[in-house]
Design an enzyme around this catalytic site. Structure first.
Site, PDB file in Angstrom:
ATOM      1  N   GLY A 258       0.822  -1.205   0.000  1.00 20.64           N
ATOM      2  CA  GLY A 258       0.000   0.000   0.000  1.00 20.64           C
ATOM      3  C   GLY A 258       0.857   1.255   0.000  1.00 20.64           C
ATOM      4  O   GLY A 258       2.080   1.200  -0.179  1.00 20.64           O
ATOM      5  N   PHE A 259       0.203   2.382   0.215  1.00 21.28           N
ATOM      6  CA  PHE A 259       0.893   3.683   0.214  1.00 21.28           C
ATOM      7  C   PHE A 259       1.459   3.905   1.614  1.00 21.28           C
ATOM      8  O   PHE A 259       0.933   4.664   2.408  1.00 21.28           O
ATOM      9  CB  PHE A 259      -0.125   4.757  -0.187  1.00 21.28           C
ATOM     10  CG  PHE A 259       0.456   6.115  -0.471  1.00 21.28           C
ATOM     11  CD1 PHE A 259       1.638   6.270  -1.192  1.00 21.28           C
ATOM     12  CD2 PHE A 259      -0.203   7.260  -0.034  1.00 21.28           C
ATOM     13  CE1 PHE A 259       2.150   7.527  -1.460  1.00 21.28           C
ATOM     14  CE2 PHE A 259       0.297   8.528  -0.306  1.00 21.28           C
ATOM     15  CZ  PHE A 259       1.475   8.659  -1.013  1.00 21.28           C
ATOM     16  N   HIS A 260       2.557   3.197   1.901  1.00 14.54           N
ATOM     17  CA  HIS A 260       3.096   3.225   3.264  1.00 14.54           C
ATOM     18  C   HIS A 260       4.101   4.367   3.417  1.00 14.54           C
ATOM     19  O   HIS A 260       4.204   5.230   2.551  1.00 14.54           O
ATOM     20  CB  HIS A 260       3.664   1.852   3.653  1.00 14.54           C
ATOM     21  CG  HIS A 260       4.828   1.387   2.838  1.00 14.54           C
ATOM     22  ND1 HIS A 260       6.113   1.547   3.245  1.00 14.54           N
ATOM     23  CD2 HIS A 260       4.881   0.760   1.638  1.00 14.54           C
ATOM     24  CE1 HIS A 260       6.924   1.037   2.331  1.00 14.54           C
ATOM     25  NE2 HIS A 260       6.203   0.563   1.344  1.00 14.54           N
ATOM     26  N   MET A 261       4.840   4.358   4.516  1.00 19.20           N
ATOM     27  CA  MET A 261       5.603   5.569   4.860  1.00 19.20           C
ATOM     28  C   MET A 261       6.707   5.932   3.877  1.00 19.20           C
ATOM     29  O   MET A 261       6.923   7.099   3.597  1.00 19.20           O
ATOM     30  CB  MET A 261       6.178   5.456   6.268  1.00 19.20           C
ATOM     31  CG  MET A 261       5.457   6.374   7.221  1.00 19.20           C
ATOM     32  SD  MET A 261       6.115   6.318   8.861  1.00 19.20           S
ATOM     33  CE  MET A 261       7.140   7.770   8.902  1.00 19.20           C
TER      34      MET A 261
ATOM     35  N   LYS B 149       5.226   7.460   0.838  1.00 19.54           N
ATOM     36  CA  LYS B 149       4.658   8.761   1.226  1.00 19.54           C
ATOM     37  C   LYS B 149       5.773   9.812   1.314  1.00 19.54           C
ATOM     38  O   LYS B 149       5.617  10.939   0.859  1.00 19.54           O
ATOM     39  CB  LYS B 149       3.972   8.660   2.604  1.00 19.54           C
ATOM     40  CG  LYS B 149       2.629   7.924   2.628  1.00 19.54           C
ATOM     41  CD  LYS B 149       2.097   7.952   4.059  1.00 19.54           C
ATOM     42  CE  LYS B 149       1.139   6.846   4.433  1.00 19.54           C
ATOM     43  NZ  LYS B 149      -0.108   6.808   3.729  1.00 19.54           N
TER      44      LYS B 149
END
Lengths: 155, 111
Positions: free
Chosen positions: B35-38, B41
């Protein structure tokens, strides 16, 4: 998800004593160990995984907050802890400023959604600077528990 | 019609002449298995910060500041989820193109 869903109360450290990033990470993982939420045999591996992730880029965001994290096969349900460092510890942050509030997250390997929701809840709570100030000055586990349960922690 | 008159027909011309403020947007799907993890990001915020344009992500009906890690942490987007990247400013199109590529080519790491 909110902080109170995954922060292990007994593992919160209101006054971290280590002087380095690695030392603080180890201190917090040991605190999870002492709370009984991880096994002694997994401590080193979890510390290494968190440090490996930090090598890809510091998890220090800004406002003196960092969110070190890792996944580990022994973890069945996402857990976390909070550590406060009074004088601040170097965390390789972009602006070079020290970190005072550390939220550590350890996740299962196969639950990326939980990890993302935990980040969401950390942001909701800690984007509020006065709340970060209260965490920094909590001093006792009792005060910290009240903050974790407070409506402010929902953002 | 006199150009001094303010009529609806004059407005688009005025907007077009107002110093190259442009808008662009694109819908993109998250491909990173985590997913759109750290880490993605942080890469997104850093890249967005290099553009003059304002960058926002539309996520679950909320406008998220694409240059702020605190805001981006609210985007709990999983693989297959769609996010909309918007930019407003002189380099809007370049910003959206670069940021969309960042998301669409981020096949991920495991940390």
């Amino acid at each position: 998800m909110r902080l109170s869903d995954f922060i292990v109360r007994e593992a919160v450290v209101t006054s971290l004593s280590a002087k380095t990033k690695e030392g603080v990470i180890r201190e917090m993982v040991n605190s999870l160990l002492n709370s009984g939420r991880i096994q002694p045999c997994d401590v080193d591996e979890i510390v290494r995984a968190i440090l490996k992730r930090e090598m890809l880029g510091s998890t220090a965001i800004s406002r003196g907050v960092a969110i070190p994290h890792a996944k580990h096969g022994s973890i069945k349900r996402l857990i976390g802890t909070i550590g406060v460092h009074a004088s601040g510890v170097g965390f390789d942050s972009k602006d070079g400023s020290p970190v005072h509030v550390i939220v550590m997250i350890v996740s299962p390997e196969d639950r990326p959604g939980d990890h993302l929701r935990a980040l969401d809840s950390v942001s909701r709570a800690l984007r509020n600077e006065p709340f970060v100030g209260k965490i920094r000055s909590a001093g006792t586990l009792e005060n910290m528990n009240q903050l974790i349960d407070s409506p402010e922690s929902l953002g | 019609m006199s150009p001094t008159q303010e009529t609806p027909q004059d407005l688009p011309t005025e907007v077009a002449q107002s110093d190259r403020v442009l808008k662009a947007f694109k819908l993109v799907s998250i491909v990173n298995p985590q997913g759109f993890h750290m880490r993605p990001k942080a890469a997104f915020a850093e890249s967005a910060g290099r553009f003059q344009s304002e960058v926002t992500i539309l996520w679950e009906g909320r406008m998220i500041n694409g240059k702020s890690m605190w805001d981006l942490m609210l985007v709990a987007a999983l693989p297959g989820n769609e996010i909309r990247i918007d930019a407003l400013g002189p380099d809007a199109e370049e910003a959206v193109t670069a940021l969309a590529e960042l998301i669409e080519t981020d096949t991920g790491d495991t940390i």
